[in-house]
Scaffold this motif. Structure first.
Motif, PDB file in Angstrom:
ATOM      1  N   PHE A 135       0.646  -1.309   0.070  1.00 45.54           N
ATOM      2  CA  PHE A 135      -0.191  -0.168   0.017  1.00 45.54           C
ATOM      3  C   PHE A 135       0.186   1.077  -0.353  1.00 45.54           C
ATOM      4  O   PHE A 135       0.936   2.258  -0.670  1.00 45.54           O
ATOM      5  N   ASN A 136       1.453   0.628   1.049  1.00 48.48           N
ATOM      6  CA  ASN A 136       2.178   2.179   1.343  1.00 48.48           C
ATOM      7  C   ASN A 136       3.520   2.326  -0.411  1.00 48.48           C
ATOM      8  O   ASN A 136       3.416   3.943  -1.165  1.00 48.48           O
ATOM      9  N   ASP A 137       4.264   1.328  -0.864  1.00 46.19           N
ATOM     10  CA  ASP A 137       4.664   1.457  -2.314  1.00 46.19           C
ATOM     11  C   ASP A 137       3.865   2.369  -3.068  1.00 46.19           C
ATOM     12  O   ASP A 137       4.703   3.012  -4.137  1.00 46.19           O
ATOM     13  N   MET A 138       2.574   1.497  -3.575  1.00 43.26           N
ATOM     14  CA  MET A 138       1.912   2.617  -4.520  1.00 43.26           C
ATOM     15  C   MET A 138       1.332   3.691  -4.040  1.00 43.26           C
ATOM     16  O   MET A 138       1.328   4.855  -4.962  1.00 43.26           O
ATOM     17  N   LEU A 139       1.155   4.604  -2.790  1.00 40.85           N
ATOM     18  CA  LEU A 139       0.563   5.881  -2.475  1.00 40.85           C
ATOM     19  C   LEU A 139       2.053   6.358  -2.816  1.00 40.85           C
ATOM     20  O   LEU A 139       2.173   7.157  -4.095  1.00 40.85           O
ATOM     21  N   ILE A 140       3.559   5.795  -2.855  1.00 39.35           N
ATOM     22  CA  ILE A 140       4.351   6.235  -3.189  1.00 39.35           C
ATOM     23  C   ILE A 140       4.311   6.396  -4.613  1.00 39.35           C
ATOM     24  O   ILE A 140       4.745   8.006  -4.997  1.00 39.35           O
ATOM     25  N   GLN A 141       4.764   5.855  -4.863  1.00 36.78           N
ATOM     26  CA  GLN A 141       4.327   5.797  -6.194  1.00 36.78           C
ATOM     27  C   GLN A 141       3.736   6.987  -7.621  1.00 36.78           C
ATOM     28  O   GLN A 141       3.456   7.655  -8.397  1.00 36.78           O
TER      29      GLN A 141
END
Length: 153
Positions: free
Chosen positions: A141-147
């Motif tokens: 989830f965090n990686d998706m937000l950062i991306q």
């Protein structure tokens, strides 16, 4: 058939997440409305629920504990950001800067201690494999937000 249903469900959740993040990224990231934050949190809950495959009984015991854990972790992260952002190194002595670094390290240790404490609480309602999936889901989830934020810039 069951795998296709789970995969389709996961893809629907991810598409919804992307739309939510896209809508949220239009606003200033530091001035998100409560509604936008709620939508992001709802997407996070959906991903975690899907990845952990919680039973109704597990869900009833897990979410109150997880929400408490998340709130405490957010408070630690806010404290870290405050130290890093508010206490610039310019014009400070080495001792003052080292003291700021020590404060951040102490907060990191506090976060690790919190994770250990809540891991044992999670294990009272979910399995060890589900705890691992929880950590993976949070990272995804965090990686998706950062991306998404990188794409916006």
């Amino acid at each position: 058939m069951k795998v296709k249903l789970i995969t389709r469900r996961y893809l629907n959740i991810l598409c919804g997440l992307v739309m939510i993040v896209a809508a949220a990224s239009n606003a200033n990231a530091q001035h998100r409305s409560e509604e936008e934050i709620k939508r992001i949190q709802d997407a996070k809950v959906a991903i975690i629920t899907n990845r952990l495959n919680l039973t109704p009984e597990q869900s009833a015991g897990f979410w109150p504990v997880y929400n408490e854990y998340s709130q405490k972790r957010r408070e630690i992260h806010r404290s870290q950001r405050k130290i890093i952002n508010d206490k610039k190194a310019e014009g400070k002595t080495d001792d003052q800067v080292l003291n700021n670094l020590k404060e951040v390290q102490d907060l990191r240790q506090k976060e690790l201690d919190l994770e250990k404490e809540y891991q044992s609480k999670f294990l009272k309602t979910i399995t060890a494999a589900q705890v691992i999936e929880l950590y993976k889901a949070e990272r995804t989830f965090n990686d998706m937000l950062i991306q998404r934020l990188k794409q916006r810039n």
